[in-house]
Scaffold this motif. Sequence first.
Motif, PDB file in Angstrom:
ATOM      1  N   GLY A 121      -8.197   4.298  -3.920  1.00 37.68           N
ATOM      2  CA  GLY A 121      -8.868   3.022  -4.139  1.00 37.68           C
ATOM      3  C   GLY A 121      -9.476   2.906  -5.528  1.00 37.68           C
ATOM      4  N   ILE A 174      -4.811   2.681   9.899  1.00 38.18           N
ATOM      5  CA  ILE A 174      -4.940   1.442   9.125  1.00 38.18           C
ATOM      6  C   ILE A 174      -4.341   0.277   9.909  1.00 38.18           C
ATOM      7  N   TYR A 175      -3.323   0.582  10.731  1.00 36.98           N
ATOM      8  CA  TYR A 175      -2.774  -0.401  11.682  1.00 36.98           C
ATOM      9  C   TYR A 175      -2.280   0.398  12.874  1.00 36.98           C
ATOM     10  N   PRO A 177       5.312  -4.193   5.348  1.00 40.76           N
ATOM     11  CA  PRO A 177       4.932  -5.362   6.149  1.00 40.76           C
ATOM     12  C   PRO A 177       3.528  -5.225   6.732  1.00 40.76           C
ATOM     13  N   PHE A 178       2.843  -6.335   6.807  1.00 40.02           N
ATOM     14  CA  PHE A 178       1.534  -6.400   7.469  1.00 40.02           C
ATOM     15  C   PHE A 178       1.709  -6.128   8.959  1.00 40.02           C
ATOM     16  N   ILE A 179       0.784  -5.328   9.516  1.00 41.32           N
ATOM     17  CA  ILE A 179       0.757  -5.096  10.964  1.00 41.32           C
ATOM     18  C   ILE A 179      -0.688  -5.325  11.412  1.00 41.32           C
ATOM     19  N   TYR A 189      -7.669  -6.793   6.685  1.00 42.96           N
ATOM     20  CA  TYR A 189      -6.463  -6.359   7.399  1.00 42.96           C
ATOM     21  C   TYR A 189      -6.520  -4.912   7.865  1.00 42.96           C
ATOM     22  N   CYS A 190      -7.460  -4.135   7.351  1.00 46.14           N
ATOM     23  CA  CYS A 190      -7.362  -2.681   7.497  1.00 46.14           C
ATOM     24  C   CYS A 190      -8.256  -2.108   8.587  1.00 46.14           C
ATOM     25  N   SER A 195      -4.232   8.052  -4.149  1.00 49.28           N
ATOM     26  CA  SER A 195      -4.301   6.728  -3.531  1.00 49.28           C
ATOM     27  C   SER A 195      -5.649   6.652  -2.839  1.00 49.28           C
ATOM     28  N   ILE A 242       0.981  -6.306   0.300  1.00 46.46           N
ATOM     29  CA  ILE A 242       1.277  -6.220   1.734  1.00 46.46           C
ATOM     30  C   ILE A 242       2.169  -7.422   1.999  1.00 46.46           C
ATOM     31  N   ARG A 253      -2.497  -0.771  -4.746  1.00 41.65           N
ATOM     32  CA  ARG A 253      -1.784  -2.041  -4.579  1.00 41.65           C
ATOM     33  C   ARG A 253      -2.642  -3.216  -5.013  1.00 41.65           C
ATOM     34  N   TYR A 306      -6.343   8.055  11.284  1.00 43.12           N
ATOM     35  CA  TYR A 306      -6.092   7.295  10.055  1.00 43.12           C
ATOM     36  C   TYR A 306      -5.312   6.040  10.447  1.00 43.12           C
ATOM     37  N   GLU A 308      -2.095  -5.884  -3.448  1.00 36.08           N
ATOM     38  CA  GLU A 308      -2.160  -6.392  -2.064  1.00 36.08           C
ATOM     39  C   GLU A 308      -1.641  -7.827  -1.891  1.00 36.08           C
ATOM     40  N   GLN A 336      -4.406  10.555  -0.111  1.00 38.42           N
ATOM     41  CA  GLN A 336      -4.827   9.196   0.238  1.00 38.42           C
ATOM     42  C   GLN A 336      -6.060   9.202   1.133  1.00 38.42           C
ATOM     43  N   SER A 337      -6.898   8.189   0.958  1.00 41.42           N
ATOM     44  CA  SER A 337      -8.104   8.073   1.789  1.00 41.42           C
ATOM     45  C   SER A 337      -8.634   6.651   1.744  1.00 41.42           C
ATOM     46  N   GLY A 338      -9.628   6.372   2.591  1.00 40.13           N
ATOM     47  CA  GLY A 338     -10.413   5.156   2.416  1.00 40.13           C
ATOM     48  C   GLY A 338     -11.227   5.319   1.134  1.00 40.13           C
TER      49      GLY A 338
HETATM   50  N1  SAH Z   1      -8.142   3.113   0.059  1.00 41.87           N
HETATM   51  C1  SAH Z   1      -6.887   3.203  -0.618  1.00 41.87           C
HETATM   52  C2  SAH Z   1      -5.736   3.471   0.334  1.00 41.87           C
HETATM   53  C3  SAH Z   1      -5.600   2.419   1.408  1.00 41.87           C
HETATM   54  S1  SAH Z   1      -4.362   2.663   2.633  1.00 41.87           S
HETATM   55  C4  SAH Z   1      -6.687   1.916  -1.402  1.00 41.87           C
HETATM   56  O1  SAH Z   1      -7.391   0.952  -1.131  1.00 41.87           O
HETATM   57  O2  SAH Z   1      -5.867   1.894  -2.294  1.00 41.87           O
HETATM   58  C5  SAH Z   1      -2.916   2.210   1.749  1.00 41.87           C
HETATM   59  C6  SAH Z   1      -2.426   0.794   1.933  1.00 41.87           C
HETATM   60  O3  SAH Z   1      -2.236   0.471   3.291  1.00 41.87           O
HETATM   61  C7  SAH Z   1      -3.309  -0.318   1.435  1.00 41.87           C
HETATM   62  O4  SAH Z   1      -3.289  -0.433   0.049  1.00 41.87           O
HETATM   63  C8  SAH Z   1      -2.724  -1.526   2.152  1.00 41.87           C
HETATM   64  O5  SAH Z   1      -1.769  -2.165   1.339  1.00 41.87           O
HETATM   65  C9  SAH Z   1      -2.020  -0.920   3.366  1.00 41.87           C
HETATM   66  N2  SAH Z   1      -2.552  -1.486   4.625  1.00 41.87           N
HETATM   67  C10 SAH Z   1      -3.822  -1.486   5.058  1.00 41.87           C
HETATM   68  N3  SAH Z   1      -3.915  -2.145   6.222  1.00 41.87           N
HETATM   69  C11 SAH Z   1      -2.670  -2.586   6.542  1.00 41.87           C
HETATM   70  C12 SAH Z   1      -2.119  -3.326   7.634  1.00 41.87           C
HETATM   71  N4  SAH Z   1      -2.891  -3.773   8.630  1.00 41.87           N
HETATM   72  N5  SAH Z   1      -0.798  -3.579   7.619  1.00 41.87           N
HETATM   73  C13 SAH Z   1      -0.015  -3.131   6.615  1.00 41.87           C
HETATM   74  N6  SAH Z   1      -0.469  -2.436   5.562  1.00 41.87           N
HETATM   75  C14 SAH Z   1      -1.798  -2.153   5.523  1.00 41.87           C
END
Ligand code: SAH
Length: 367
Positions: free
Chosen positions: A144, A317-318, A240-242, A73-74, A142, A210, A165, A315, A167, A112-114
């Motif tokens: 991972g 993620i979505y 919410p998922f995006i 999802y990321c 945060s 998520i 999370r 950054y 997740e 926070q980071s990857g």
């Molecule tokens: N690398 C860290 C931080 C990740 S970013 C970790 O893994 O914990 C933080 C959060 O963003 C993730 O835990 C995930 O729940 C959320 N995330 C990632 N992609 C997403 C998406 N497409 N839609 C919604 N939330 C998302």
Amino acid sequence: MGKKTFISKVEAVLEKRRLAKEDIIFLLELEKKEELEKIFCRADKIRKELIGDDVFIRGIIEFSNYCRNECLYCGLRRQNPGLKRYRMAAEEIIDTAIDGVKRLGIKTILLQSGEDDSYDDGKIEMIIKGILRDCDCRIALSIGERGVDSYKRFYMAGARRCLIRFETSNKKLFGEMHPASSASKNSFDDRVRLIMELKKMGYQTGTGPIIGLPGQGVDDLAESIIMLNKLNADMAGMGPFIAHPRTPLAGEADGGIEMGLKMIAVTRICCKDIFIPATTALQSLDNENGVERALKAGANVIMPNITPKRYRELYEIYPGKANIHDEADRCVESAKDAIRSAGRDIGEGYGDVKRRAIEEKEGQQGS
Ligand code: SAH
């Protein structure tokens, strides 16, 4: 008559001290405006009784978008070659945090980071100590999955909170969403074990799902709420998922703001005095009012982005993430505006989570 009976079922469920899984599913499936209002109102009342009107602000610094993982999802996943990668130097991270605390008045810095191994344990420790040497704040991580020893070391260095999370509470779906990589097995059991270890170490631990991942049913969401209680999580981080166009989940429907708000409210009703942030994902689905709506549905934390502006867009993620073009000052100001328009108070202290035993909360809550 039919309508009246139905409304009273909502009320009957909301009056229960402890909700069964079927009750949670029932609430999450409600859709009519007046029914949702009842859930939000109940959640808001519980929030007020058990944790008061303060809303705590945590400043997020997204310090690296490199990631060794392939979470489906990321947008930061390793196999997204279109993304320009960045890493902030330790000094820059420390300076950003100090500016957030001293100038913007933030009391918690969330790093926070990857999953980026180039920040080895020594470097993370140095960053934590560097921030705490110069300012009075809490540090949350945060970053991972890392080993228990790494997290012990970060605790010794002064970190007190952790956000990781689960997740999804569905083990099979977790496996599909998190392919094993050379760096990690990415297993559900390992993730849950780590969350429990973090609690044992003394971290105030945030976790959650998520909301609306493809393949995730309302059953999974109900289980997620139950899991938050089982893990005795201090904070429920969920949004919410995006869908991101450059991931395997491109084009999938998003999780929806309504389900995002319902999850906040039902989590508040079931998990009582847990902390719940109005997450960026939720805000991104309703830029105007998302945060305020979350605050009125049971949330009590906001996490404005204080990352230097030049990194914001990277950054990703979505797509369509809220506030990516705003300076840190503006993000913090708009968090404060949302708190005021929701008629709440800006939390003055660190905003440490002190959850009481569930029985005590159920006794206290009345009905
Ligand atoms: N690398 C860290 C931080 C990740 S970013 C970790 O893994 O914990 C933080 C959060 O963003 C993730 O835990 C995930 O729940 C959320 N995330 C990632 N992609 C997403 C998406 N497409 N839609 C919604 N939330 C998302």
